[in-house]
Write an enzyme that holds these catalytic residues in place. Structure first.
Site, PDB file in Angstrom:
ATOM      1  N   GLU A  75       0.288  -1.534  -0.097  1.00 29.23           N
ATOM      2  CA  GLU A  75       0.045   0.161  -0.344  1.00 29.23           C
ATOM      3  C   GLU A  75       0.856   1.740   0.031  1.00 29.23           C
ATOM      4  O   GLU A  75       0.755   2.301   0.586  1.00 29.23           O
ATOM      5  CB  GLU A  75      -0.890   0.138   1.569  1.00 29.23           C
ATOM      6  CG  GLU A  75      -1.365  -0.948   1.299  1.00 29.23           C
ATOM      7  CD  GLU A  75      -2.737  -1.191   1.915  1.00 29.23           C
ATOM      8  OE1 GLU A  75      -2.748  -0.451   3.107  1.00 29.23           O
ATOM      9  OE2 GLU A  75      -2.806  -2.601   3.312  1.00 29.23           O
ATOM     10  N   GLU A 101      -4.900  -9.000  -0.616  1.00 29.30           N
ATOM     11  CA  GLU A 101      -6.409  -8.622   0.715  1.00 29.30           C
ATOM     12  C   GLU A 101      -6.899  -8.333   0.293  1.00 29.30           C
ATOM     13  O   GLU A 101      -7.178  -7.118  -0.556  1.00 29.30           O
ATOM     14  CB  GLU A 101      -4.914  -7.969   1.444  1.00 29.30           C
ATOM     15  CG  GLU A 101      -4.738  -7.525   2.821  1.00 29.30           C
ATOM     16  CD  GLU A 101      -4.440  -6.976   3.853  1.00 29.30           C
ATOM     17  OE1 GLU A 101      -5.164  -6.190   3.826  1.00 29.30           O
ATOM     18  OE2 GLU A 101      -2.427  -6.639   4.104  1.00 29.30           O
TER      19      GLU A 101
END
Length: 349
Positions: free
Chosen positions: A177, A281
């Site tokens: 991220e 995820e």
């Protein structure tokens, strides 16, 4: 995921979670080994670099060859992965997930903080269960500049040597991220140039140590929370990445179809690489829409040949992401997981 949900999830206690490929020949160009790394691999097989079956090394002196991860990079079927409470240190939560899903996961993700040793026992637990370990390596205690400049080399080399010693496949996602603003390695404190330099430096040190058992994962968040942040500047290059691990959740607000959640990000990424996607995820927030979200995830992944699976975040943290947050959600997940496209023997991909 929408910003509001992402902010909550980003604050979860990472240290609590941290406790928690051999089919036909593939093209040599599909792995991220450099020439030097490939030479190390061939030496490990008792061959001279570039030699083809010369048999010059005696059988008695032949060391155990490094595990060849290449068949795992783009398997014929798709990964059904999970991150679950306490796993893979303890497998109770994974076993419960498998019972409810009607199928064993073959990829188990867990979180490891920068400075932690390579947790060989957890990787072995995953493998013994029938899954590849997937480590989200989180550099909270250092900076990308320090990593790129060599200040963390001793730790990185020790980690790589431990990977090589265990000699089991492992997927590693470093500084996930990175295109978001909620982590210290994100956009507020780290430039794209510093991120890519650090990522490449770590990979090069692993390669130098002969730790070729790694599946390298580059894991951006889906772009809709920060649409002005372009992903290409964060791309280390095809020589450094095996999987593109897109991260995105079905939340109560924001994109709620496979195309709207993942499509724009995947389209942008396809502008600079053809590496396979894995949803690194994901989960769906509890609520009336959750069964539809689960169905969307499975069917969207099944329909795309370039998406090799997903990892479900099966936690009840801040909101109940678990597949059993409601009876209809659990039933839908089990029905969708029955699709023969999902799940395979990782030793025979």
């Amino acid at each position: 995921m929408s910003f509001s949900v992402r902010r909550v999830r980003a604050s979860r206690p990472v240290r609590a979670l941290a406790a928690t490929l051999i089919a036909g020949a593939l093209l040599a160009g599909c792995s991220t080994f450099s020439e030097e790394g490939r030479d190390q691999y061939e030496r490990g097989q008792g061959e001279k670099p570039g030699a083809e079956g010369t048999g010059e090394a005696s059988e008695s002196a032949k060391p155990e060859p490094p595990y060849d991860v290449r068949p795992l990079l783009d398997p014929r079927k798709k990964y059904l992965g999970v991150a679950a409470d306490g796993a893979p240190a303890k497998m109770k939560a994974v076993e419960d997930f498998a019972k409810r899903a009607g199928k064993k996961p073959n990829l188990i993700e867990f979180y490891s903080a920068w400075g932690d040793q390579y947790e060989q026992e957890l990787v072995k637990n995953s493998w013994d269960y029938g899954s590849v370990a997937f480590i989200a390596w989180e550099p909270f205690e250092t900076s990308m500049k320090d990593i790129a400049s060599g200040k963390e080399d001793a730790y990185i080399r020790e980690y790589a040597k431990s990977v090589k010693e265990l000699n089991l496949p492992v997927a590693i996602s470093f500084a996930h991220e990175m295109n978001g603003f909620w982590y210290p390695w994100g956009t507020k404190k780290t430039s794209a140039a510093d991120f890519t330099a650090a990522y490449k430096h770590i990979h090069d040190l692993f390669d130098d140590e002969g730790a070729t058992q790694v599946i390298w994962v580059w894991s951006p968040n889906v772009t809709h929370p920060m649409p002005k942040v372009k992903l290409k500047p964060y791309w280390p290059g095809d020589d450094y990445v095996d999987w593109v691990g897109v991260i995105g959740y079905y939340a109560a607000t924001g994109p709620n179809t496979y195309q709207t959640l993942y499509g724009p990000t995947m389209t942008q990424i396809r502008g600079f690489t053809k590496k396979p996607f894995i949803i690194a995820e994901t989960a769906a927030q509890a609520g009336e829409r959750k069964p539809a979200d689960i169905k969307s995830l499975f069917q969207g992944t099944a329909e795309r040949d370039d998406v090799i699976g997903f990892v479900w975040f099966n936690f009840d943290k801040e909101t109940d992401w678990r597949i059993n947050s409601g009876p209809l959600s659990e039933k839908t997940f089990k029905q969708q997981a029955a699709n023969s496209s999902f799940g395979f023997d990782v030793t025979k991909p």
